[in-house]
Design a protein around this motif. Structure first.
Motif, PDB file in Angstrom:
ATOM      1  N   ALA A 128      -0.942  72.978  21.859  1.00  0.00           N
ATOM      2  CA  ALA A 128       0.299  72.682  21.143  1.00  0.00           C
ATOM      3  C   ALA A 128       0.174  71.417  20.301  1.00  0.00           C
ATOM      4  N   VAL A 129      -0.470  70.383  20.867  1.00  0.00           N
ATOM      5  CA  VAL A 129      -0.546  69.096  20.182  1.00  0.00           C
ATOM      6  C   VAL A 129      -1.578  69.116  19.060  1.00  0.00           C
ATOM      7  N   ALA A 130      -2.728  69.736  19.320  1.00  0.00           N
ATOM      8  CA  ALA A 130      -3.795  69.707  18.312  1.00  0.00           C
ATOM      9  C   ALA A 130      -3.372  70.360  16.993  1.00  0.00           C
ATOM     10  N   PRO A 131      -2.792  71.588  17.007  1.00  0.00           N
ATOM     11  CA  PRO A 131      -2.351  72.140  15.715  1.00  0.00           C
ATOM     12  C   PRO A 131      -1.280  71.292  15.035  1.00  0.00           C
ATOM     13  N   LEU A 132      -0.360  70.710  15.846  1.00  0.00           N
ATOM     14  CA  LEU A 132       0.668  69.866  15.245  1.00  0.00           C
ATOM     15  C   LEU A 132       0.056  68.638  14.592  1.00  0.00           C
ATOM     16  N   ALA A 133      -0.896  68.014  15.296  1.00  0.00           N
ATOM     17  CA  ALA A 133      -1.549  66.840  14.718  1.00  0.00           C
ATOM     18  C   ALA A 133      -2.315  67.199  13.442  1.00  0.00           C
ATOM     19  N   ILE A 186       3.676  55.116  -1.956  1.00  0.00           N
ATOM     20  CA  ILE A 186       2.816  56.063  -1.241  1.00  0.00           C
ATOM     21  C   ILE A 186       2.499  55.540   0.160  1.00  0.00           C
ATOM     22  N   ARG A 187       2.201  54.227   0.251  1.00  0.00           N
ATOM     23  CA  ARG A 187       1.903  53.661   1.570  1.00  0.00           C
ATOM     24  C   ARG A 187       3.116  53.757   2.491  1.00  0.00           C
ATOM     25  N   GLU A 188       4.302  53.482   1.956  1.00  0.00           N
ATOM     26  CA  GLU A 188       5.507  53.589   2.778  1.00  0.00           C
ATOM     27  C   GLU A 188       5.744  55.033   3.223  1.00  0.00           C
ATOM     28  N   THR A 189       5.492  55.998   2.310  1.00  0.00           N
ATOM     29  CA  THR A 189       5.649  57.404   2.681  1.00  0.00           C
ATOM     30  C   THR A 189       4.669  57.795   3.776  1.00  0.00           C
ATOM     31  N   MET A 190       3.420  57.337   3.657  1.00  0.00           N
ATOM     32  CA  MET A 190       2.431  57.634   4.692  1.00  0.00           C
ATOM     33  C   MET A 190       2.838  57.029   6.033  1.00  0.00           C
ATOM     34  N   ALA A 191       3.431  55.827   5.992  1.00  0.00           N
ATOM     35  CA  ALA A 191       3.874  55.212   7.239  1.00  0.00           C
ATOM     36  C   ALA A 191       4.989  56.029   7.884  1.00  0.00           C
ATOM     37  N   TRP A 192       5.937  56.522   7.064  1.00  0.00           N
ATOM     38  CA  TRP A 192       7.010  57.346   7.611  1.00  0.00           C
ATOM     39  C   TRP A 192       6.455  58.648   8.197  1.00  0.00           C
ATOM     40  N   ILE A 193       5.502  59.258   7.497  1.00  0.00           N
ATOM     41  CA  ILE A 193       4.903  60.486   8.019  1.00  0.00           C
ATOM     42  C   ILE A 193       4.198  60.212   9.342  1.00  0.00           C
ATOM     43  N   GLY A 194       3.525  59.062   9.433  1.00  0.00           N
ATOM     44  CA  GLY A 194       2.865  58.717  10.687  1.00  0.00           C
ATOM     45  C   GLY A 194       3.852  58.546  11.830  1.00  0.00           C
ATOM     46  N   SER A 238       6.915  63.500  16.886  1.00  0.00           N
ATOM     47  CA  SER A 238       6.799  64.942  17.118  1.00  0.00           C
ATOM     48  C   SER A 238       5.771  65.244  18.199  1.00  0.00           C
ATOM     49  N   ILE A 239       4.634  64.562  18.150  1.00  0.00           N
ATOM     50  CA  ILE A 239       3.592  64.796  19.149  1.00  0.00           C
ATOM     51  C   ILE A 239       4.085  64.393  20.539  1.00  0.00           C
ATOM     52  N   LEU A 240       4.809  63.279  20.609  1.00  0.00           N
ATOM     53  CA  LEU A 240       5.345  62.865  21.906  1.00  0.00           C
ATOM     54  C   LEU A 240       6.349  63.882  22.440  1.00  0.00           C
ATOM     55  N   LEU A 241       7.196  64.422  21.544  1.00  0.00           N
ATOM     56  CA  LEU A 241       8.156  65.429  21.984  1.00  0.00           C
ATOM     57  C   LEU A 241       7.455  66.694  22.461  1.00  0.00           C
ATOM     58  N   VAL A 242       6.433  67.118  21.715  1.00  0.00           N
ATOM     59  CA  VAL A 242       5.699  68.316  22.131  1.00  0.00           C
ATOM     60  C   VAL A 242       4.994  68.077  23.461  1.00  0.00           C
ATOM     61  N   ALA A 243       4.413  66.885  23.609  1.00  0.00           N
ATOM     62  CA  ALA A 243       3.731  66.583  24.864  1.00  0.00           C
ATOM     63  C   ALA A 243       4.703  66.581  26.037  1.00  0.00           C
TER      64      ALA A 243
END
Length: 481
Positions: free
Chosen positions: A11-16, A198-206, A212-217
């Protein structure tokens, strides 16, 4: 690794990976957008400046037009025109310059040391012939040229956009220009701002990816694994059923080869040995008694050939390779009708085209499995097969008027519906679609595979059969397979 850990990893690997792919895509698209924005801003600015410079040059032309049209070309008139142009300036670095069409400077209000010099071979720091390019644009009817020139206010070489026209009456090139270093600074600020965004957008995506990964886990740790165990049981049963089917098919072929072909071959061998012994022992006049034995051997040999053809046809019908899917379906329907009380109708719609071997085989096996299920379980009287050649797919539909069944229950029961699941997976492996709808009195199975390429229309099977040459026969009079 425990089952829960495997599920969590799956579940986590495809999401990541998905979030990483999204981040790369967003960064690439944002970078491309910033680049396009920079190009558009630069082009719009240069176009507006070119228009502005053209208006300045037109204003300068109108200032000296009376003197040019006067017809006088003496030095006093030309000096008066030069002085008028020298007084026309705009801004700190806006001025007009004059050259003759041979590259000699005639007037330069900001760099008087250039007046009188022959600059025809002058090159800028990038190696371009500046004055020659300007004169060429002027001779062509006027236009803009980008080049490098010393900026009077800073005494530094800077990019410049010049606009020049020719004054053919006096062999002059008149021009003006605007320095672009301010434009470069503005564009650099745009680039820096875009990079920051772009850097701010990448930070938000991170941040979103981490949440999301924590919720899936957390969800995976709390997940009840009963459904996955049931799925594992279905997969194991499916694998066992596949192995069992393979073993049953091998056993059936073994029995047919042993009980049919092998016995017939032994019989033929014995008959031929008997004929050989009689020929060897009997006098020549009595050799005629061997003929009946040899005739019987030939009959048995014909039976062997027919048995071989039957086994080969059951493994894969020759019509599927020779005449295509539709002819094979018609032959299958005729054989099924002869062995059962079903009335089977086969039809075709659309323009026929060539199919890949995997697609034709899959659709034929689906029809074979469907007709077998109808014969065994549906208690139907009428079956309709439709092979449709649509623009984007080839679709096979099998419909009967039998008792029907519960499709959802069949699909969820791990002990039943193995054949239907195999058909669904086989179509899915080809990138196609499989659907089945059933109710009392009507069951409709539909399988579609994508049209991989546009092929030429296939000839009608009846025409193809009529146009084929007569089958060749071997020495015993049997048709060669």
């Amino acid at each position: 690794m425990k089952l829960r850990q495997k599920i969590l990893l799956l579940a986590v690997a495809p999401l990541a990976l998905a979030m990483f792919g999204i981040a790369l895509t967003v960064r690439y698209q944002a970078t491309e957008l910033a680049r396009h924005e920079r190009v558009l801003v630069e082009a719009a600015y240069l176009q507006s400046k070119e228009t502005e410079l053209r208006h300045y040059v037109e204003l300068a032309q109108s200032a000296i037009a009376p003197m040019v049209r006067s017809g006088r070309a003496d030095a006093a008139t030309r000096d008066a025109a030069m002085q008028a142009l020298a007084r026309l300036d705009y801004g700190q670095d806006g001025y007009f310059f004059l050259y003759d069409l041979q590259g000699r400077n005639l007037m330069h209000p900001r760099q008087p040391e250039l007046v009188g010099q022959d600059l025809w071979s002058l090159r800028d720091p990038q190696g371009a012939l500046t004055i020659q390019r300007l004169i060429a644009a002027a001779r062509a009817g006027g236009g803009s040229v980008r080049y490098m020139w010393k900026k009077p206010s800073s005494q530094q070489v800077a990019p410049k956009l010049g606009y020049v026209v020719a004054v053919p009456e006096w062999n002059w090139m008149l021009g003006t220009g605007i320095y672009l270093d301010d434009v470069e600074r503005t564009l650099r600020r745009l680039d820096a701002r875009a990079e920051t965004d772009i850097r701010e957008t990448m930070a938000w995506i991170g941040v979103i990816a981490a949440i999301s990964i924590l919720l899936v886990a957390a969800s995976g740790l709390a997940l009840n694994v009963s459904e996955h165990r049931e799925a594992d049981a279905k997969l194991r049963q499916l694998a066992q059923r596949v192995v069992q089917s393979q073993e049953e098919e091998r056993a059936r072929l073994s029995r047919e080869l042993h009980d049919g072909i092998s016995q017939l071959l032994v019989s033929v061998k014995l008959l031929l040995e008997t004929a050989a012994n009689r020929l060897r022992l009997a006098p020549p006049p009595e050799g005629a008694s061997v003929a009946p034995v040899l005739g019987m051997a030939l009959i048995r040999l014909d039976t062997v050939f027919n048995e071989v053809r039957r086994v080969a046809r059951n493994l894969r019908p020759a019509l599927l390779d020779d005449l295509g899917l539709f002819a094979a379906l018609e032959h299958l329907a005729r054989e099924m009708q002869e062995g059962s009380g079903l009335r089977i109708t086969v039809s075709r719609t659309g323009t026929p085209r060539e199919l890949a071997d995997e697609q034709a085989t899959a659709l034929f096996r689906i029809a074979q499995e469907a007709l077998t299920n109808v014969e065994r379980h549906a208690h139907a009287n009428q079956v309709t097969l439709v092979l449709a050649f649509d623009a984007d797919a080839t679709r096979l539909t099998v419909q009967d008027d039998g008792a029907g069944f519960d499709v959802a229950r069949m699909q969820h029961d791990p002990r039943r519906g193995i054949g239907l699941r195999n058909l669904r997976e086989r179509v899915a492996a080809l990138g196609g679609e499989f659907d089945i709808v059933s109710e009392p009195g009507a069951t409709r199975l539909s399988a579609a595979v994508p049209a991989v390429r546009a092929g030429a229309a296939l000839p009608d099977p009846a025409t193809t059969i009529a146009a084929q040459p007569a089958p060749r026969r071997d020495a015993s009079g049997n048709t060669e397979s």
